[in-house]
Scaffold this motif. Structure first.
Motif, PDB file in Angstrom:
ATOM      1  N   LEU A 190       0.859  -1.107  -0.089  1.00 45.58           N
ATOM      2  CA  LEU A 190      -0.051   0.072   0.028  1.00 45.58           C
ATOM      3  C   LEU A 190       0.898   1.291  -0.089  1.00 45.58           C
ATOM      4  O   LEU A 190       0.561   2.329  -0.727  1.00 45.58           O
ATOM      5  CB  LEU A 190      -0.876   0.090   1.210  1.00 45.58           C
ATOM      6  N   LEU A 191       1.667   1.224   0.647  1.00 43.14           N
ATOM      7  CA  LEU A 191       2.893   2.244   0.937  1.00 43.14           C
ATOM      8  C   LEU A 191       3.648   2.746  -0.479  1.00 43.14           C
ATOM      9  O   LEU A 191       3.609   3.799  -1.049  1.00 43.14           O
ATOM     10  CB  LEU A 191       3.842   2.422   2.048  1.00 43.14           C
ATOM     11  N   ALA A 192       3.742   1.516  -1.078  1.00 47.71           N
ATOM     12  CA  ALA A 192       4.241   1.617  -2.532  1.00 47.71           C
ATOM     13  C   ALA A 192       3.425   2.116  -3.506  1.00 47.71           C
ATOM     14  O   ALA A 192       3.966   3.023  -4.358  1.00 47.71           O
ATOM     15  CB  ALA A 192       4.930  -0.012  -3.050  1.00 47.71           C
ATOM     16  N   GLY A 193       2.018   1.691  -3.183  1.00 48.63           N
ATOM     17  CA  GLY A 193       1.100   2.395  -4.245  1.00 48.63           C
ATOM     18  C   GLY A 193       0.829   3.806  -4.182  1.00 48.63           C
ATOM     19  O   GLY A 193       0.576   4.354  -5.091  1.00 48.63           O
ATOM     20  N   ILE A 194       1.116   4.319  -2.830  1.00 41.86           N
ATOM     21  CA  ILE A 194       0.980   5.926  -2.507  1.00 41.86           C
ATOM     22  C   ILE A 194       2.202   6.360  -3.282  1.00 41.86           C
ATOM     23  O   ILE A 194       2.127   7.560  -3.819  1.00 41.86           O
ATOM     24  CB  ILE A 194       0.908   5.803  -1.053  1.00 41.86           C
ATOM     25  N   ALA A 195       3.177   5.655  -3.120  1.00 38.07           N
ATOM     26  CA  ALA A 195       4.623   6.265  -3.316  1.00 38.07           C
ATOM     27  C   ALA A 195       4.459   6.465  -5.064  1.00 38.07           C
ATOM     28  O   ALA A 195       4.856   7.269  -5.935  1.00 38.07           O
ATOM     29  CB  ALA A 195       5.873   5.568  -3.364  1.00 38.07           C
ATOM     30  N   ASN A 196       3.776   5.325  -5.774  1.00 31.56           N
ATOM     31  CA  ASN A 196       3.580   5.251  -7.257  1.00 31.56           C
ATOM     32  C   ASN A 196       2.761   6.428  -7.781  1.00 31.56           C
ATOM     33  O   ASN A 196       2.865   6.991  -8.815  1.00 31.56           O
ATOM     34  CB  ASN A 196       2.797   3.704  -7.542  1.00 31.56           C
ATOM     35  N   ALA A 197       1.664   6.904  -6.866  1.00 27.19           N
ATOM     36  CA  ALA A 197       0.794   8.004  -7.300  1.00 27.19           C
ATOM     37  C   ALA A 197       1.573   9.337  -7.087  1.00 27.19           C
ATOM     38  O   ALA A 197       1.390  10.265  -7.791  1.00 27.19           O
ATOM     39  CB  ALA A 197      -0.352   8.028  -6.248  1.00 27.19           C
ATOM     40  N   ILE A 198       2.330   9.413  -6.073  1.00 24.69           N
ATOM     41  CA  ILE A 198       3.303  10.754  -5.902  1.00 24.69           C
ATOM     42  C   ILE A 198       4.135  10.983  -6.688  1.00 24.69           C
ATOM     43  O   ILE A 198       4.601  12.222  -7.126  1.00 24.69           O
ATOM     44  CB  ILE A 198       3.745  10.711  -4.347  1.00 24.69           C
ATOM     45  N   GLN A 199       5.223   9.982  -7.029  1.00 26.88           N
ATOM     46  CA  GLN A 199       6.398   9.959  -7.802  1.00 26.88           C
ATOM     47  C   GLN A 199       6.138  10.659  -9.330  1.00 26.88           C
ATOM     48  O   GLN A 199       7.115  11.222  -9.546  1.00 26.88           O
ATOM     49  CB  GLN A 199       7.024   8.480  -8.034  1.00 26.88           C
ATOM     50  N   PRO A 200       5.072  10.378  -9.762  1.00 30.81           N
ATOM     51  CA  PRO A 200       5.149  11.194 -11.279  1.00 30.81           C
ATOM     52  C   PRO A 200       5.146  12.789 -11.301  1.00 30.81           C
ATOM     53  O   PRO A 200       5.790  13.118 -11.991  1.00 30.81           O
ATOM     54  CB  PRO A 200       3.812  10.554 -11.861  1.00 30.81           C
ATOM     55  N   GLY A 201       4.535  13.293  -9.963  1.00 25.93           N
ATOM     56  CA  GLY A 201       4.514  14.567  -9.804  1.00 25.93           C
ATOM     57  C   GLY A 201       5.834  14.931  -9.294  1.00 25.93           C
ATOM     58  O   GLY A 201       6.252  16.086  -9.911  1.00 25.93           O
ATOM     59  N   GLN A 202       6.569  14.522  -8.749  1.00 25.73           N
ATOM     60  CA  GLN A 202       7.705  14.582  -8.232  1.00 25.73           C
ATOM     61  C   GLN A 202       8.541  14.873  -9.521  1.00 25.73           C
ATOM     62  O   GLN A 202       9.515  15.560  -9.789  1.00 25.73           O
ATOM     63  CB  GLN A 202       8.358  13.616  -7.289  1.00 25.73           C
ATOM     64  N   ASN A 203       8.688  13.537 -10.074  1.00 23.10           N
ATOM     65  CA  ASN A 203       9.586  13.658 -11.533  1.00 23.10           C
ATOM     66  C   ASN A 203       9.205  14.614 -12.364  1.00 23.10           C
ATOM     67  O   ASN A 203      10.005  15.044 -12.969  1.00 23.10           O
ATOM     68  CB  ASN A 203       9.494  12.188 -12.055  1.00 23.10           C
ATOM     69  N   GLY A 204       7.978  14.982 -12.574  1.00 20.46           N
ATOM     70  CA  GLY A 204       7.520  16.086 -13.675  1.00 20.46           C
ATOM     71  C   GLY A 204       8.239  17.317 -12.915  1.00 20.46           C
ATOM     72  O   GLY A 204       8.506  18.251 -13.762  1.00 20.46           O
TER      73      GLY A 204
END
Length: 147
Positions: free
Chosen positions: A9-23
């Motif tokens: 679940l934490l990895a799923g949360i990170a998966n949603a956050i990471q694209p914004g950070q990377n963008g």
């Protein structure tokens, strides 16, 4: 075993956050794909530290490496493609549509991978509940992407 689900679940949360950070990183650098190198370095360092701390890091022998299927060596290429997509597409389509499409495509593909036992997965039949779940996800992401 419940804690493993919490980690996922934490990895799923990170998966949603990471694209914004990377963008955001991509927008701040001269070229967006330069951010991919920064992300790759961060990934490398994270895996290195986790491996050293856990004691679960070792280079394979030639014999061990030779027994690994050829296609297993290209997971990093797929990961790089995901990061490149985050850098070039995610902020344009939005977090909900991007993550929804990413996860839904992953679930639908996973149903097929499980059904046929491809790329090292145990065989799990694509029964009616699994197929219905995949279809519901497709419908859900279609609603999210429309708005």
């Amino acid at each position: 075993m419940w804690y493993l689900y919490a980690i996922v679940l934490l990895a799923g949360i990170a998966n949603a956050i990471q694209p914004g950070q990377n963008g955001a990183l991509a927008k701040g650098l001269p070229q967006p794909l330069t951010a991919g190198l920064v992300v790759g370095l961060g990934t490398f360092l994270t895996v290195l530290v986790a491996g050293l701390v856990s004691g679960r890091l070792a280079l394979p022998t030639y014999e061990e490496a030779a027994r690994i299927p050829w296609w297993a060596w290209f997971g990093g290429v797929l990961g790089g493609g995901i990061v490149a997509t985050q850098l070039l597409v995610a902020q344009t389509v939005g977090a909900a549509a991007f993550t929804g499409l990413l996860v839904t495509a992953g679930v639908v593909t996973s149903i097929a991978l499980d059904h046929f036992g491809w790329v090292g997965f145990e065989q799990h039949s694509a029964n009616l509940p699994r197929i219905l779940g995949g279809l519901l996800m497709i419908g859900g992401v279609a609603l999210i992407a429309r708005s």
